[in-house]
Design a protein around this motif. Structure first.
Motif, PDB file in Angstrom:
ATOM      1  N   TRP A  58     145.624  90.559  45.014  1.00 20.32           N
ATOM      2  CA  TRP A  58     145.670  89.259  44.558  1.00 20.32           C
ATOM      3  C   TRP A  58     146.040  89.278  43.318  1.00 20.32           C
ATOM      4  O   TRP A  58     147.102  88.521  42.963  1.00 20.32           O
ATOM      5  N   ALA A  59     145.360  89.705  42.530  1.00 28.21           N
ATOM      6  CA  ALA A  59     145.588  89.733  40.961  1.00 28.21           C
ATOM      7  C   ALA A  59     147.005  90.406  40.779  1.00 28.21           C
ATOM      8  O   ALA A  59     147.628  89.971  39.843  1.00 28.21           O
ATOM      9  N   ILE A  60     147.282  91.637  41.486  1.00 30.21           N
ATOM     10  CA  ILE A  60     148.550  92.010  41.086  1.00 30.21           C
ATOM     11  C   ILE A  60     149.832  91.323  41.555  1.00 30.21           C
ATOM     12  O   ILE A  60     150.580  90.764  40.697  1.00 30.21           O
ATOM     13  N   VAL A  61     149.686  90.631  42.746  1.00 30.69           N
ATOM     14  CA  VAL A  61     150.754  89.759  43.136  1.00 30.69           C
ATOM     15  C   VAL A  61     150.782  88.302  42.283  1.00 30.69           C
ATOM     16  O   VAL A  61     151.851  88.205  41.791  1.00 30.69           O
ATOM     17  N   TYR A  62     149.749  87.951  41.915  1.00 35.40           N
ATOM     18  CA  TYR A  62     149.711  86.863  40.934  1.00 35.40           C
ATOM     19  C   TYR A  62     150.293  87.136  39.647  1.00 35.40           C
ATOM     20  O   TYR A  62     151.106  86.280  38.991  1.00 35.40           O
ATOM     21  N   MET A  63     149.826  88.224  38.917  1.00 36.94           N
ATOM     22  CA  MET A  63     150.505  88.726  37.815  1.00 36.94           C
ATOM     23  C   MET A  63     151.925  89.024  37.867  1.00 36.94           C
ATOM     24  O   MET A  63     152.733  88.677  37.136  1.00 36.94           O
ATOM     25  N   ARG A  64     152.632  89.401  39.028  1.00 38.57           N
ATOM     26  CA  ARG A  64     153.896  89.668  38.896  1.00 38.57           C
ATOM     27  C   ARG A  64     154.538  88.337  39.208  1.00 38.57           C
ATOM     28  O   ARG A  64     155.549  88.162  38.566  1.00 38.57           O
ATOM     29  N   ARG A  65     154.086  87.503  39.859  1.00 43.88           N
ATOM     30  CA  ARG A  65     154.836  86.170  40.025  1.00 43.88           C
ATOM     31  C   ARG A  65     154.586  85.067  38.928  1.00 43.88           C
ATOM     32  O   ARG A  65     155.693  84.633  38.536  1.00 43.88           O
TER      33      ARG A  65
END
Length: 165
Positions: A58-65
């Motif tokens: 979740w954190a990786i996806v959020y960071m990317r977006r």
């Protein structure tokens, strides 16, 4: 080239945190069998593994977006493009380091599954190394985002939703 760097960063993070550290735990534990632990321990272990990986992803996806960048910054060396925006929502409202918090929870699940003191020692050493990394990263964030980051630090704990005094 940025896409290649980004892919390399994600692959490196996966191999290091999700594969290599548990393998080191297993090897240091004198390679116990892969048999199921006590059902209660197995349940808690699986819960930690799934929840920890979910939080990290979740954190990786959020960071990317939202952050428009990549998490892989190793001791001040940019492995992939750094985030361009300070993230304070999503999983970052729960922790300033939700990816790492998720990995810690995941590794606790691995320790519970192995149920050896050696796996706990590997975990503690890993946490100590990551604390140094986090402090390095915090200095970069202070430099990049200034007062906005300082205010965020006052509201959200390093690994937990609250700050320990």
């Amino acid at each position: 080239m940025d896409k290649l760097k980004e892919t390399f960063g994600y692959a490196l993070g996966f191999l290091l945190f999700v594969v290599l550290i548990p393998v080191i735990m297993w090897l240091c534990s004198k390679m116990p069998s892969f048999s199921w632990p006590h059902p209660f321990l197995a349940g808690i272990s699986i819960f930690c593994v799934i929840d920890g990986l979910f939080l990290s992803i979740w954190a990786i996806v959020y960071m990317r977006r939202v952050g428009d960048g990549n998490p892989m910054d190793a001791f001040g060396h940019e492995v992939a493009s750094r985030t361009k925006h300070l993230m304070t929502g999503g999983p970052y409202r729960l922790s300033r380091n939700p990816m790492l918090t998720g990995i810690f929870v995941y590794l606790i699940g691995c320790c519970l599954w192995l149920w050896t003191w050696q796996s706990v020692v590997v975990f503690v050493v890993f946490v100590a190394i990551m604390l140094v990394q986090v402090r390095t990263e915090e200095e970069r964030l202070r430099h990049d985002f200034g007062e906005e980051y300082e205010e965020y630090c006052k509201r959200v704990g390093r690994f937990l939703p609250f700050r320990l005094k």
